[in-house]
Design an enzyme around this catalytic site. Structure first.
Site, PDB file in Angstrom:
ATOM      1  N   ILE A  80     109.268  92.686  17.431  1.00  0.00           N
ATOM      2  CA  ILE A  80     109.371  93.210  16.064  1.00  0.00           C
ATOM      3  C   ILE A  80     108.764  92.270  15.029  1.00  0.00           C
ATOM      4  O   ILE A  80     108.375  92.688  13.945  1.00  0.00           O
ATOM      5  CB  ILE A  80     110.847  93.543  15.724  1.00  0.00           C
ATOM      6  CG1 ILE A  80     110.916  94.402  14.461  1.00  0.00           C
ATOM      7  CG2 ILE A  80     111.679  92.268  15.552  1.00  0.00           C
ATOM      8  CD1 ILE A  80     112.206  95.087  14.233  1.00  0.00           C
TER       9      ILE A  80
ATOM     10  N   TYR B 290     124.623  88.249   9.009  1.00  0.00           N
ATOM     11  CA  TYR B 290     124.495  89.572   9.620  1.00  0.00           C
ATOM     12  C   TYR B 290     124.649  90.653   8.553  1.00  0.00           C
ATOM     13  O   TYR B 290     123.815  91.559   8.423  1.00  0.00           O
ATOM     14  CB  TYR B 290     125.581  89.715  10.694  1.00  0.00           C
ATOM     15  CG  TYR B 290     125.547  90.998  11.478  1.00  0.00           C
ATOM     16  CD1 TYR B 290     124.509  91.268  12.354  1.00  0.00           C
ATOM     17  CD2 TYR B 290     126.585  91.926  11.366  1.00  0.00           C
ATOM     18  CE1 TYR B 290     124.497  92.440  13.102  1.00  0.00           C
ATOM     19  CE2 TYR B 290     126.586  93.090  12.110  1.00  0.00           C
ATOM     20  CZ  TYR B 290     125.541  93.342  12.973  1.00  0.00           C
ATOM     21  OH  TYR B 290     125.531  94.499  13.707  1.00  0.00           O
TER      22      TYR B 290
ATOM     23  N   LYS C 111     122.032  93.374   6.952  1.00  0.00           N
ATOM     24  CA  LYS C 111     122.299  94.814   7.043  1.00  0.00           C
ATOM     25  C   LYS C 111     122.190  95.486   5.669  1.00  0.00           C
ATOM     26  O   LYS C 111     121.603  96.554   5.539  1.00  0.00           O
ATOM     27  CB  LYS C 111     123.666  95.080   7.682  1.00  0.00           C
ATOM     28  CG  LYS C 111     123.735  94.732   9.160  1.00  0.00           C
ATOM     29  CD  LYS C 111     122.745  95.535   9.978  1.00  0.00           C
ATOM     30  CE  LYS C 111     122.749  95.207  11.446  1.00  0.00           C
ATOM     31  NZ  LYS C 111     121.600  95.789  12.169  1.00  0.00           N
TER      32      LYS C 111
HETATM   33  C1  AKB Z   1     129.112  93.059  15.877  1.00  0.00           C
HETATM   34  O1  AKB Z   1     130.285  92.871  16.189  1.00  0.00           O
HETATM   35  O2  AKB Z   1     128.354  92.192  15.450  1.00  0.00           O
HETATM   36  C2  AKB Z   1     128.576  94.474  15.996  1.00  0.00           C
HETATM   37  C3  AKB Z   1     128.793  95.262  14.766  1.00  0.00           C
HETATM   38  C4  AKB Z   1     130.087  95.870  14.490  1.00  0.00           C
HETATM   39  O3  AKB Z   1     127.910  95.410  13.978  1.00  0.00           O
HETATM   40  N1  AKB Z   1     129.158  95.104  17.136  1.00  0.00           N
END
Ligand code: AKB
Length: 316
Positions: A54, A142, A146
């Site tokens: 990617i 994360y 997102k």
């Molecule tokens: C994580 O736990 O990082 C993933 C999610 C809920 O996005 N499974």
């Protein structure tokens, strides 16, 4: 006919989604992978595959040209706990990579699915019945990737007319490919321990509620959102979807109904716990239900019976 490129096809979602897409569409469903994560078995044999990193826009464009791709499933990402230990890499894959996908999609007129997550919210969002449209101030890399991904995907839809769509996945539970480095992974690992007759050491504290979903429902959601008539969608990136919410005690006692000797102790992992504490308890998925007819099929009991049955066949 549909020609689809799945980027990250050998990961937890990709390995099952690629096979499902090959069963329902009669075009080319291309399994994109990175060196070291080659497709194996049925995934390798049942359709085309090629190296598509990617972070390499040229490779994405080549795959799209070669197979006349009309839809890209962008499933390349680091899960939440790993992303916290490698934040720069998480951004590089999640956002620089997404920008590559969106640019190729803009030039070559592809639709794009990029999953978001319950991790896109954060401690300031309402925890119970977390609305579709609310405060998204995550404190994890994360979550930051997102939310950024959702905004960037909406931007490409508004500015360039790229057909971007997505859902906010809960923790996904499957017996096929194990997840790696997620906060919700315990809800997969617990079934493996139960079937192997091992004591389960739970890294998440009792009382920590998180949304979870069985993989067949998640795959259906990923396909149904891309097939939904565009005129019905008021939202695009990303839809809350939900099917069940539980804490470790609830899933433990559910498994114990079917595996009476099963035992669990707590060994809480501070990183995963702090991430879980910042996530919602339960999302409100009304918009997905109203706009494209989302309905989950599995509850905790149905999922537990199926997981135990399938894992017994796989492991014993
Ligand atoms: C994580 O736990 O990082 C993933 C999610 C809920 O996005 N499974």
């Amino acid at each position: 006919m549909k020609n689809v490129l799945v980027i990250g096809s050998t990961g937890q979602i990709g390995s099952e989604l690629t096979m499902k897409l090959r069963k329902i569409y009669n075009g080319d469903i291309v399994a994109g992978y990175i060196p070291g994560a080659e497709p194996k078995g049925e995934l390798a044999e049942s359709g085309p595959s090629m190296v598509v990193d990617i972070t390499n826009a040229q490779q994405i464009a080549e795959a799209v040209d070669r197979y006349h791709i009309d839809t890209i499933y962008n499933l390349a990402a680091l899960l939440s706990a790993v992303a916290e230990s490698k934040p720069q890499l998480a951004w590089h894959i999640g956002i620089d990579g997404l920008l590559n996908v969106l640019e190729v999609a803009r030039e070559k007129k592809c639709a794009v699915f990029t999953p978001s997550s319950i991790g896109s919210f954060g401690p300031n969002a309402p925890k119970d019945g977390t609305p579709q449209d609310t405060i998204q101030q995550p404190r994890t890399m994360y979550g930051v990737t997102k939310v950024t991904g959702e905004l960037l995907s909406n931007y490409y839809a508004l500015k360039y007319g790229v057909d971007t769509r997505s859902v906010r996945f809960p923790g996904l539970i499957s017996y096929v490919t194990p997840p790696g480095g997620g906060t919700t992974d315990y809800a997969v690992d617990i079934y493996y321990s139960a079937v192997k007759g091992e004591l389960f050491k739970c890294p998440i504290a009792a009382g920590t509620l998180m949304d979870m979903m069985y993989m067949p429902d998640a795959l259906r959601a990923a396909i149904e959102i891309m097939e939904a008539p565009e005129r019905k969608l008021r939202h695009r990136n990303s839809f809350n979807i939900a099917s069940m919410s539980f804490d470790p005690e609830v899933i433990y006692h559910k498994i114990k109904q079917y595996v009476p000797d099963f035992e669990m102790v707590y060994e809480v992992d501070p990183l995963r716990q702090s991430i879980a504490d910042s996530w919602p308890n339960k999302l409100d998925d009304t918009c997905a239900r109203m706009e494209w007819g989302w309905r989950p099929q599995y509850d905790l009991d149905a999922m537990t019976r199926d997981m135990l049955d399938k894992l017994r066949k796989k492991l014993l």
